[in-house]
Every structure is written in C-alpha cells, then in structure tokens.
Scaffold this motif. Structure first.
Motif, PDB file in Angstrom:
ATOM      1  N   THR A 119       0.831  -1.208   0.000  1.00 18.84           N
ATOM      2  CA  THR A 119       0.000   0.000   0.000  1.00 18.84           C
ATOM      3  C   THR A 119       0.863   1.255   0.000  1.00 18.84           C
ATOM      4  O   THR A 119       0.583   2.213  -0.738  1.00 18.84           O
ATOM      5  CB  THR A 119      -0.940   0.008   1.218  1.00 18.84           C
ATOM      6  OG1 THR A 119      -1.783  -1.144   1.177  1.00 18.84           O
ATOM      7  CG2 THR A 119      -1.805   1.262   1.231  1.00 18.84           C
ATOM      8  N   ILE A 120       1.910   1.257   0.810  1.00 17.11           N
ATOM      9  CA  ILE A 120       2.815   2.414   0.837  1.00 17.11           C
ATOM     10  C   ILE A 120       3.506   2.577  -0.512  1.00 17.11           C
ATOM     11  O   ILE A 120       3.586   3.689  -1.065  1.00 17.11           O
ATOM     12  CB  ILE A 120       3.848   2.260   1.966  1.00 17.11           C
ATOM     13  CG1 ILE A 120       3.157   2.313   3.329  1.00 17.11           C
ATOM     14  CG2 ILE A 120       4.914   3.346   1.867  1.00 17.11           C
ATOM     15  CD1 ILE A 120       4.086   2.026   4.493  1.00 17.11           C
ATOM     16  N   SER A 121       3.999   1.471  -1.066  1.00 19.21           N
ATOM     17  CA  SER A 121       4.690   1.530  -2.361  1.00 19.21           C
ATOM     18  C   SER A 121       3.746   2.001  -3.462  1.00 19.21           C
ATOM     19  O   SER A 121       4.113   2.829  -4.312  1.00 19.21           O
ATOM     20  CB  SER A 121       5.250   0.150  -2.707  1.00 19.21           C
ATOM     21  OG  SER A 121       6.134  -0.309  -1.709  1.00 19.21           O
ATOM     22  N   TYR A 122       2.535   1.499  -3.429  1.00 14.04           N
ATOM     23  CA  TYR A 122       1.543   1.877  -4.444  1.00 14.04           C
ATOM     24  C   TYR A 122       1.239   3.375  -4.368  1.00 14.04           C
ATOM     25  O   TYR A 122       1.186   4.061  -5.396  1.00 14.04           O
ATOM     26  CB  TYR A 122       0.275   1.065  -4.233  1.00 14.04           C
ATOM     27  CG  TYR A 122      -0.912   1.533  -5.044  1.00 14.04           C
ATOM     28  CD1 TYR A 122      -1.021   1.201  -6.385  1.00 14.04           C
ATOM     29  CD2 TYR A 122      -1.900   2.324  -4.467  1.00 14.04           C
ATOM     30  CE1 TYR A 122      -2.096   1.639  -7.139  1.00 14.04           C
ATOM     31  CE2 TYR A 122      -2.981   2.762  -5.207  1.00 14.04           C
ATOM     32  CZ  TYR A 122      -3.078   2.419  -6.539  1.00 14.04           C
ATOM     33  OH  TYR A 122      -4.142   2.855  -7.284  1.00 14.04           O
ATOM     34  N   THR A 123       1.062   3.891  -3.149  1.00 16.98           N
ATOM     35  CA  THR A 123       0.744   5.312  -2.988  1.00 16.98           C
ATOM     36  C   THR A 123       1.889   6.194  -3.488  1.00 16.98           C
ATOM     37  O   THR A 123       1.661   7.221  -4.149  1.00 16.98           O
ATOM     38  CB  THR A 123       0.442   5.634  -1.514  1.00 16.98           C
ATOM     39  OG1 THR A 123      -0.618   4.778  -1.043  1.00 16.98           O
ATOM     40  CG2 THR A 123       0.026   7.080  -1.350  1.00 16.98           C
TER      41      THR A 123
END
Length: 602
Positions: free
Chosen positions: A21-25
């Motif tokens: 989720t962090i990487s995607y954001t």
C-alpha cells in the motif's frame, strides 16, 4: 507471546499489505499526477489523496482482524464453585475451590461477589421492557440475595415524570411475577431539569450508580435485551479470574433477524463486528464496550469517574478511558442475551447515524493519538473507528468521479506507461483477496457466511456514505448531538414515507449516474455515426462498470425502504456477486485501455 502458524501468516500478510500500500501510494503520486494544467493537477492529486485515506482505513481494518482470541465459553461454575480462588491454569481453564472445603455457609456468601443489574429504558414498548426485566430477575446465581435488578427509566419529558410510568410500575411492583427468593426489581427514575444537560444513557447510568448500593460488579442491558439464565455464571467467573479486566463483553443477538447473511443485506445484526472485529480487538486485550450485554467491575468504572458524558456513544469513550487507565477488557464470544434489531430503514438509519456521530465525536474531541495512557496498538485500533467512518464519508467523492468522467471525458488518472496500469489492477485485486482472507476468523468455519458478511459490511459503507459525511461535518463543527432511541417492539406501523425521505440521496445519486451514462452513450452513438469510434473510447467502460456497481447497491436501499421491513428474508446474493465481479471488470477495462491506447483522455 507465542503465535500459531496461522496467526503468524496473517500477521505476515498484514505487513505485506502495508508495504504494498505504501509503495503503491508513492508510485501513484510520482507517476500518475496529470501536470498539463493546474486544474488537472488538483483533480488527480485529490484522487490520490482519496486513495491514501482508503489505504489507511484498509490497513487499520486489517489490524482489527489479524488476530482472534475471544473466549469460546469456559465451563460454567456450579453453585459448588467459588470464584474467589480461581486461577488460570496452563490450559486456560478455570480452577476453583470446592465448597466442601469451606468451613461454614457464611464463607460461601463472602466469596461470591455482589452484582447490580441495570436495565436502561427510554420510551420503549412496556411489554418489551417487561420481558427484559423478568429475564434479568430469573438469572441464576449461587447466592440469589447478592443480585439486585434495577429498571432505570429515562423517559423523554423533562418534568421528572416519565411518559409511561403507569405502564412500567406494574412490571416491578407485581409480586406474582417473581417466583425466586431474590428481591423484586427496583424502579428508578431521575428528575430532568430543563436547560440542564442530562447526558442521555450515560447520565441515566450514572444516576443509577449514585442511588444504588455499592456492588462488586454491574451488568448493563438495553430495554430489549433479554439475558440468558447463565449470563452471570459465565461472566462473573471471567472477571474473578482476571483481576485486571474492567469488563467482559458478550455479543448481541436478535430474535427478529435472519440468521443467514444472504438474507440480511444491511448486516443489521453486525456479524462482522461480533464475529471478526471484537475477537480481533480482544486479542490485543482491549475489547471495546458495545453498550449492552456486558458485566463491569464497579471499581473500574469508579476509577474514571463514572460513564463518560458529552458523547452519544458513551460505551466506546468509556472503553478508551479505561484502557488509558491501564485496565484490560475481555470478550466472551457466546450469545448470552437476545434482543430486537431495527426492522426498517428509518430506525436503522437513526441507529447507525448515532453510532457514526458518536464515534466521530470521540475522534475529534478525544483523539486516540493524544489520549493519555493508551498503548500504540490501542491508539491505532481506536483510530480505525474514526478513519473508517471518514473513509465512508469520502465515498461521496468517489461517486462524483465517474459522473465527471462520463460528462467531461477527463480521466481521474494519468498514465504514460502501461506498466502502472497493471500495478493498479494487481493492488486492487490483492487488497480485495487479503481483506476477505483476514475477515475469516482464525480457525473459523462457515466460510460462506463469513464471506457474505464481509461483502455486506463493505457495501454498507456505500449505502450510508451521505449520513457518514453529514456525521463527519456535524462532529467536526462540535454541534450538540441528540440521542434518539430506535423503535423496537410495540405495534407495527408503516415507515415507508419516512424511510423514502431518508433514502433521497441514494435515489438522486442513482438518477444522476444513469443520466450521465445515458449522456455519454448518446455522444458515442453520434460519434459512431459521424466519424466512427476509436480504441480510446473504451475508457468509458471504466466508469460504466463502476456506475452500474454503485446503482446496484443504492437501489437496494430504496427497495428496502419501500418494502418497509429489512428483516423479512430478501436475498441479495446477486448484488454481492455483481459488486465483486465488477472489480474484475474495472481491472479488465484498465488493462484493455492500457494495452490499446494508454491513458490519454484527449
């Protein structure tokens, strides 16, 4: 702290979801902001922000569900068991001293704690209240004289005389109704002075604590919640075993609701909450209070000065205050009381709006991040409640995005490379699968029931997003929130007109979405006739699938409002299946669009 292999895998999955989720954001913010004009910059940045809030809410939801440690129901102590000497053995079962070892009966009376049972009522049907009082009066306990039932009437008028006092007094004054050796229940009412805040249910409970004798434990039931005869035998043993526990919470069950998730489209009996979320909180030692069907340690509630006031969800605020003081709490996942669920949209909207306003009120006025005494995990868990409602409120913007796209042709995302489209699809599907997996209780059965419950609770946010948005604004502005009791029991009357008025937003949104879809279809038809379509027009498939998904969900609310009963077996499996298959439709459209023409909306 020892984890099983299954729990370890679930924690690993939570960590993996956090990383993705962090990487995607970060990738979304870095590669998908449309910088061609200032307006497009603001628009695409807003969409990224909405995804960020959704991602935070998703991760906090997973934290609630990653573990499960609810007590399944330990053996009930018999009248020859003394809870005063209980200890936790290596097998987590109760041990107690046999009464044959006690010298005389006076010692028997001494070791069993005293219990006060408080039944709160505020204008409910007298026959419903009568059943609750009689059930509490018949509860089993080794020393009957150590249990006293109180009916705490909090009638709606302000002159000190409840509106239905003449109906309630016979309930507690009729000796023929009680066959046990226990003293008859006692009727309590408080005087309400106009212009002086009376703090609704919290004020009612605090008044009862002040005018009743001190007892070791206090049990609380709503007016419609009839407890089982073994309620005290099950719960008292838990608090006697764990001296640090402030209260033990049991689930709510409803006699007028469908048992099948397939026939409960609005999840009126909160299956996910009681079967997944509360066990998850219990694993961290901080089960929140649900406001009814719980046994409280009197010393614990006294340590925070009584039930907190100034909030319509005093149960959650009380839980947070207790945990901040170092108390723990327990969850006994065994139905020991049964009541009545809201039967129509009007009452359900009133109930859920009150929950949303109260929890957001806590979030803004007693933010868990700065609440003293809470552990980091407790702060995150209490934050999840407010973030969840805020995320539901922001779904209003998500409903505007496809409408805006169909009318203007401007996509909410700008991609120059097709690889980012595949990342978006992968993240979408991965989070959906992870959410489903972690919503199935560890070691639990009935997979289909839990799956349907998860889908029902997820679509519930889309149905009530307007009222969650309204609750967010009201709570943020600090306005006083009134406490309205849901109608339960009593003569049946039609609520169709009132329910339809409450679903106006769902109806208006559906009409606007259909109009936007029809508008784009007309434009595409004209274009096909004049110049012909091109591959880039497949972009509108994204919004079309999304809109049909939302309309399908919103129409359910309107249908149930017309039906005037949300509990009479209305299967919604088709809606659930369509809602989740549409996710794959959106993903497929993304991939097709990326493959054919990229993501330019020129």
């Amino acid at each position: 702290m020892v984890f099983s292999l299954r729990i370890t895998f679930r924690i690993f999955l939570l960590l993996l979801c956090t990383i993705t989720t962090i990487s995607y954001t970060v990738l979304r913010a870095q590669y998908t902001i449309d910088q061609r004009t200032p307006a497009r910059i603001w628009y695409t940045t807003l969409v990224v922000f909405l995804e960020l809030v959704n991602g935070v809410a998703f991760l906090l939801m997973l934290l609630e569900r990653v573990r499960s440690n609810a007590s399944p129901g330990l053996p009930i102590p018999s009248s020859k068991r003394v809870p005063g000497d209980v200890q936790r053995s290596s097998s987590s079962t109760l041990k107690a001293t046999d009464l044959n070892e006690v010298a005389d009966k006076s010692n028997i009376d001494a070791v069993w704690p005293t219990v006060t049972i408080l039944i709160t009522c505020c204008g409910e049907d007298p026959e419903v209240i009568r059943g609750t009082v009689l059930a509490a009066q018949r509860v089993r306990y080794p020393v009957a004289s150590k249990v006293q039932v109180y009916l705490c009437d909090d009638g709606k008028n302000l002159d000190g005389i409840p509106l239905h006092v003449d109906d309630l007094l016979p309930i507690v004054l009729d000796p023929s109704a009680f066959s046990t050796v226990r003293a008859p229940p006692i009727y309590i009412r408080r005087k309400k002075t106009p212009s002086v805040p009376h703090h609704a249910k919290a004020g009612n409970l605090n008044h009862a604590l002040k005018c009743t004798p001190y007892s070791d434990f206090v049990a609380v039931f709503d007016a419609d919640m009839q407890c089982d005869p073994d309620f005290l035998l099950e719960t008292v043993s838990r608090l006697c075993e764990d001296k640090q526990a402030a209260f033990v919470q049991t689930p709510q069950s409803f006699t007028n609701a469908e048992e099948s998730s397939a026939r409960d489209p609005l999840d009126t009996i909160s299956r996910v909450y009681y079967n997944v979320i509360l066990p998850g909180w219990a694993a961290w030692g901080c089960t929140p209070c649900a406001g009814t069907n719980f046994l409280m340690r009197r010393a614990a509630i006294d340590s925070i000065g009584g039930f907190p006031t100034g909030c319509v969800t005093e149960d959650y605020l009380m839980s947070m205050k207790l945990h901040g003081k170092g108390w723990t709490s327990l969850y006994l996942n065994k139905v020991l009381a049964r009541g009545l669920a809201p039967e129509n949209i009007k009452d359900l909207f009133r109930q859920r709006s009150r929950w949303a306003k109260g929890n957001l009120q806590i979030w803004f006025n007693h933010n868990p991040i700065i609440e003293p005494g809470l552990t980091p995990i407790q702060r995150l868990l209490y934050m999840s409640v407010g973030v969840g409602y805020l995320n539901s409120a922001l779904l209003v913007f998500w409903m505007v995005i496809p409408i805006f796209h169909l009318i203007t042709g401007i996509l909410p995302i700008f991609l120059q490379d097709t690889w980012m489209a595949y990342i978006i699809v992968a993240q979408l599907l991965f989070t959906q699968v992870a959410g489903i997996f972690l919503s199935i209780p560890s070691g639990g059965d009935q997979f289909t029931e839990h799956l349907l419950s998860f889908w029902s609770s997820s679509q519930f946010a889309w149905m009530f997003q307007y009222y969650h948005a309204k609750a967010t604004i009201v709570s943020f502005l600090g306005r006083d929130l009134s406490f309205k009791v849901s109608d339960k029991g009593g003569p049946q009357r039609s609520h169709v007109s009132a329910s339809l008025r409450l679903t106006w937003f769902n109806l208006v949104v559906s009409v606007i979405m259909l109009a936007a879809l029809a508008y784009r279809i007309v434009l595409l038809a004209i274009k096909a006739k004049n110049t012909g379509l091109n591959p880039q027009d497949v972009q509108y498939l994204l919004s079309a699938v999304f809109i049909l998904n939302i309309i399908c969900v919103q129409s359910q609310v309107v249908f149930l409002a017309i039906k005037d009963n949300i509990l009479r077996g209305c299967s919604h499996i088709f809606v659930l299946v369509w809602q989740n298959l549409s996710l794959f439709g959106v993903g497929a459209a993304l991939c097709i669009l990326a493959k054919l023409v990229g993501f330019s909306d020129v």
